[in-house]
Every structure is written in structure tokens, then in C-alpha cells.
Design an enzyme around this catalytic site. Structure first.
Site, PDB file in Angstrom:
ATOM      1  N   ASP A  64      -2.294   4.947 -10.861  1.00  0.00           N
ATOM      2  CA  ASP A  64      -2.367   5.081  -9.367  1.00  0.00           C
ATOM      3  C   ASP A  64      -3.137   6.710  -9.282  1.00  0.00           C
ATOM      4  O   ASP A  64      -2.493   7.637  -9.664  1.00  0.00           O
ATOM      5  CB  ASP A  64      -0.893   5.516  -8.837  1.00  0.00           C
ATOM      6  CG  ASP A  64      -1.092   5.361  -7.327  1.00  0.00           C
ATOM      7  OD1 ASP A  64      -1.974   5.055  -6.674  1.00  0.00           O
ATOM      8  OD2 ASP A  64      -0.233   6.292  -6.730  1.00  0.00           O
ATOM      9  N   ASP A 390       2.037   0.806  -1.968  1.00  0.00           N
ATOM     10  CA  ASP A 390       0.654   0.632  -1.871  1.00  0.00           C
ATOM     11  C   ASP A 390       0.588  -0.646  -1.016  1.00  0.00           C
ATOM     12  O   ASP A 390      -0.059  -0.796   0.162  1.00  0.00           O
ATOM     13  CB  ASP A 390      -0.342   0.352  -3.095  1.00  0.00           C
ATOM     14  CG  ASP A 390      -0.447   1.868  -3.646  1.00  0.00           C
ATOM     15  OD1 ASP A 390       0.002   2.847  -2.953  1.00  0.00           O
ATOM     16  OD2 ASP A 390      -1.242   1.849  -4.761  1.00  0.00           O
TER      17      ASP A 390
END
Length: 546
Positions: A64, A390
Site C-alpha cells: 500500500d 481501500d
């Protein structure tokens, strides 16, 4: 330093360092490019992970972008600006952080080539801004509409956001959970506040054991073993005041001269606590969630009355409980009435992965829900949590905006094509900057191909050819390396992911480009005498010290 009749005049403090002109630009661009290079290999479904170890030895394994940049100990001021891009992207959309950083790095790389051709930074900045504006228009033309009833498409958005985040094993189950959760908390006016979804991580079990709870899950157990473990048809009192005897505001002393006075004092305290509990019970409440402390004696009275009680609940959890149960948070016990109680079909204590947790479920119309994530190890659960966050954010954004984009590098190839056509209509040197912007956008499909193990040039040629034939949604199929219709494949993401990434990357690149003088005051920091570090912690030296 300036000279006056042969005498040197010192303007800056001794030890300060100044880098001006081309040298300053070069150094800033170099630092920004190094940050982009650090996260570039994590882009896309076949991106690799990074293992980050902090000074205490704690390990984070992730791909990420924003997590990597936050964990890295970055020193260089221009590099810090790149971290800001990732943070902004994360706050605004929740996904596309790596795309934004890689794009900003490539824009600066192309700008450096233009600077070598003696093109002024202001001209490059103007060209980049014009290109970004044009890009927004092109993206609007490419947008695919989505409605809140289109579950299938929403699930595909969640799957795209999670792909490559370590959650490949149970993407379908998790994407379903995220879509259901977002739809449950969506307000009537169409706004989505993902903060109303609680994500609890529990190590143990497998990813497929993750579940969605229509209500609240609180990581706390009941206060007293004599309290009921399960309360059906729960009437819930939400208190923001302590159930204990308050101390006086001013310093006060009570003189007690005989034992019976002491006993009377203690009896009175007991009576006051009993009255507080009786007041709560008289409203019909059989569950109490308290944000503050509860006296031991009051706990005993509550247990005797058969009231399920938890204390010291976080303020954010109290607000979510109010949304889930329809209750109101009361700041004084004396103001508590039956109309302010929340309702739930069931409140019970369950053991999950060795921890006792409280479940508030079967609520009428819960505007706050919880997701319990399970996984084999702590690192797996942490990465799942990042993937889930997300997914929740992008589904929320897609529902708010109602517009999607194909993924797999399709928008970037289409933009590059349209911007080259646009550049031809713009005269002067700005044309070169717009062409450079178009080339920079192609770094995304190039990187996707590289990370998937395919040849960059071959992939780019094939993708360009598809787009020139009018297939706007043609993107890279990471399994075969050939162009494929991304909309049909179900690789889609919210339009805001792209618009935000392009806008913030352009702004950061323009800002770094316009710096032609760096004055670093003496601080004795990690960068040596000048205090202006040329290297970035955790990434090796950038090569050029100030």
C-alpha cells in the site's frame, strides 16, 4: 554573501547553506524521483510487497503506497512533498496512492529533460496545467455510470481496489462484505461516511471466516460476571457521565468524629449510587453503555438488576452505537428518559479468537455496521485491513459520484493519445510540455506490464494500437500481457481516483519545478552541517548533498 567595497557582508547565519538555480532543481527532482522509484514496484495486481522494519523492530509487510511512505523515515523536503501527495490521495479517495506518486515522479523526470533543452520552468508549469485541465475533460468522456442498485459493478470496484493487497484469496467474499456495509450506512441524501463502519481485526481462523455484523461490535466484555451474557429485546442507555459519586469542585473536608457518623456517610454514598442505578432501571433500560467510569458498588447494583453493562467506551464507538440503535447519548443520568433509549434485538457477549467481545445486533435500521476480519497471522490481518479500508472507501466514492473508469492503464493510454492531439493545436514551447505530460502518463501501463513480467515496449505498442482503433476501454490483461476490454473484464475504479491522482501529481510536480533556490539554516540535523539532508532515511543516499 554579498560584497561591498571588497568587504564581505554575511546575509545568512554561519553554517547555513544555499543551493541555487539548476543545482537546486536537480537535487529536488532527484529526491522526488527516488520516492517514486521506491513505490513503483508495488503498482498493480502483480506488484511486489515491501517489508518495513522500524527502530523498535516492528515489521510491516505491505504494498500500500501511502503506508510504505508513512513508514519510511524520509528527510529530504522535496521527498516529503511526494509523501503529502500520497496522504492527500488517501484522504480524498482511499486508493490510487502509488499511481499518484509514480505519476508525479515521471512528470518531474520528463520536466528535467525539458530543462536540459533550456525550456523555462514557468513554460513547463503552464503546459502541465493545460494538459491536466484537458485530461479532466477527456476523463469525463470516458466515464461509466454506476447506480447504488448495481451490486455487481460495485463488487468489481471493491475487487479492483483489493487486488494485490494480500487479499487475493477471498476477494469475492470480502468485496461482498464491503458493498453490503457501505450500502447499509449510506444516508438518504447519498453521502457515505466510511467512519461509520467499524473494522475489528482478529487473528485466528481464515480470511473466509470474516463476517459483516448489522450493528456494533465492541472489543469489551461485560463488567460483572453476574450480569446476563445475552439480552434479547435490548433497551440501551448510552451514558456520557460516570456512575460514581462526584468529587466536589472546590477543596472540601468532612469532619467525622464518631464511628456511627462514618457509617451514616458510607450508607448515604451507597444510597446515592443505588438511586442512580434505580433511575436507569426505571426507564426500562436493560443494557448500559457508559463512556466513563462505574463505581464497584454501582456495578454490583447493576448486576443485581440484571443490566448488561460496559464502561469506558471510546467516544467514536458511542456515536456509532447511537447511529446503530437509534438511541441518544445522555450527559446526565437524571435526564435519562425512555424515549432516549436505543433498541437492538440482541446484545450478547461472544468469544472470538480468545477475546470476549460485545455484539449489538438485530437493529431495526442500523446506520452503523461492523466488519470482523480474520486471518492466520497478524501481518495477514493488517494487510487485509488495509485492503478492506481501500475497498470501503472506493465503493463509497463510487456511490457518491456515480462515475467509474476502466482500470488496467486504459485511461492513461487514452489520455496520452488525446493529449498528443491537443498538443498539436497549442503553439510554442508549451506544446513540448503537453507532449511530455502525455508521455509521463504512459508510465502507469508501462509499470503494470513490468511488474507483471511483460515487455514494456511491446505492451505499450499493443495498447496504443487498440486505442487508435477506438477501443477506449482497452487495458493491460496482467495474465496474458495483451490488451483487453477492461469494462467487460470488470476491472473498474471510481473516476475520482484518476482525477485526484492526476491533479495532485501535477500540482506537486509544478511546485517542485518552480523552486530554484534552497536556503537551509544550520540545524545540525541528520543531513550533516547544513542540516539539509541530501539522502533519505531508509532509502540510501540521494547522491547529491546540499
Amino acid at each position: 554573501m554579498a560584497g561591498l567595497g571588497g568587504t564581505p557582508v554575511l546575509i545568512l547565519r554561519e553554517g547555513s547553506q544555499r543551493t541555487a538555480g539548476r543545482e537546486a532543481q536537480k537535487s529536488n527532482i532527484m529526491a522526488a524521483k527516488a520516492v517514486a522509484t521506491a513505490v513503483r514496484t508495488t503498482l498493480g495486481p502483480k506488484g511486489m510487497d515491501k517489508m518495513l522494519v522500524d527502530t523498535l523492530g516492528d515489521v510491516v509487510i505491505t504494498n500500500d503506497g501511502v503506508t510504505i511512505l508513512k513508514e519510511m523515515d524520509i528527510e529530504h523536503p522535496a521527498a516529503k512533498m511526494m509523501v503529502e501527495i500520497a496522504k492527500t490521495q488517501d484522504d480524498e479517495v482511499g486508493d490510487g496512492t502509488t499511481t499518484a506518486v509514480v505519476l508525479a515522479g515521471e512528470l518531474l523526470k520528463k520536466a528535467e529533460e525539458l530543462l536540459d533543452q533550456e525550456i523555462h520552468p514557468t513554460v513547463i508549469a503552464a503546459g502541465y496545467r493545460a494538459a491536466a485541465e484537458k485530461a479532466m475533460v477527456v476523463l469525463k468522456d470516458m466515464a461509466i455510470e454506476v447506480s447504488k442498485d448495481d451490486d455487481d459493478l460495485l463488487k468489481k470496484i471493491a475487487v479492483t481496489a483489493m487486488t494485490g493487497k494480500g487479499s487475493g484469496i477471498a476477494r469475492d467474499e470480502l468485496s461482498e462484505l464491503s458493498v453490503k456495509a457501505v450500502k447499509a450506512i449510506m444516508d438518504e441524501d447519498g453521502t457515505v461516511d466510511v467512519d461509520n463502519i467499524t473494522v475489528e481485526k482478529k487473528v485466528g481462523g481464515s480470511v473466509t471466516n470474516s463476517e459483516l455484523v448489522y450493528g456494533m461490535v465492541i472489543d469489551k466484555e461485560r463488567l460483572h460476571p453476574n450480569m446476563p451474557k445475552k439480552v434479547k429485546d435490548a433497551k440501551i442507555a448510552l451514558l456520557n457521565s460516570a456512575i460514581e459519586i462526584e468529587k466536589t469542585e472546590v477543596d472540601a473536608k468532612i469532619e467525622i468524629t464518631s464511628p456511627d457518623q462514618l457509617q451514616a456517610f458510607l450508607d448515604q454514598e451507597e444510597t446515592m449510587l443505588k438511586d442512580m442505578v434505580n433511575k436507569i432501571v426505571s426507564t426500562g433500560a436493560n443494557v448500559v453503555f457508559c463512556q466513563k467510569g462505574i463505581d464497584d458498588l454501582a456495578q454490583h447494583f447493576l448486576a443485581k438488576a440484571g443490566v448488561y453493562t460496559i464502561r469506558r467506551i471510546k467516544k467514536s464507538d458511542m456515536e456509532k452505537l447511537a447511529r446503530a440503535t437509534g438511541g441518544r447519548i445522555v450527559t446526565s443520568i437524571h435526564d435519562l428518559t425512555e424515549s432516549e433509549l436505543g433498541h437492538a434485538g440482541l446484545v450478547e457477549e461472544k468469544k472470538i479468537a480468545g477475546d470476549d467481545m460485545t455484539f449489538v445486533v438485530e437493529c431495526d435500521n442500523p446506520k452503523s455496521v461492523s466488519i470482523i476480519l480474520r486471518g492466520g497471522t497478524e501481518h495477514v490481518v493488517d494487510e487485509l485491513d488495509r485492503g478492506m479500508e481501500d475497498a470501503l472507501r472506493v465503493v463509497g466514492v463510487a456511490l457518491e459520484d456515480g462515475l467509474l473508469m476502466p482500470g488496467g492503464g486504459a485511461p492513461e493510454i487514452e489520455l496520452a493519445l488525446r493529449l498528443r492531439e491537443f498538443a498539436a493545436t497549442v503553439g510554442g514551447r508549451e506544446q513540448l510540455a503537453i507532449e511530455a505530460f502525455a508521455e509521463a502518463l504512459e508510465i502507469i501501463p508501462k509499470t503494470l506490464a513490468e511488474n507483471a513480467g511483460f515487455d514494456q515496449i511491446d505492451t505499450l505498442v499493443a495498447l496504443r494500437s487498440s486505442h487508435e482503433k477506438g477501443v477506449k476501454t482497452a487495458g493491460l490483461d496482467v495474465a496474458t500481457g495483451s490488451p483487453i476490454n477492461m469494462e467487460e473484464k470488470g476491472v473498474v475504479e471510481p473516476m475520482r481516483v484518476k482525477t485526484q491522482a492526476i491533479n495532485s501529481a501535477t500540482e506537486a510536480a509544478v511546485m517542485i519545478l518552480r523552486i530554484d533556490d534552497v536556503i537551509a539554516s544550520k540545524s545540525g540535523g541528520p543531513g550533516g552541517e547544513g542540516g539539509m539532508p541530501g539522502g533519505m532515511g531508509g532509502m540510501g543516499d540521494m547522491g547529491e548533498d546540499f
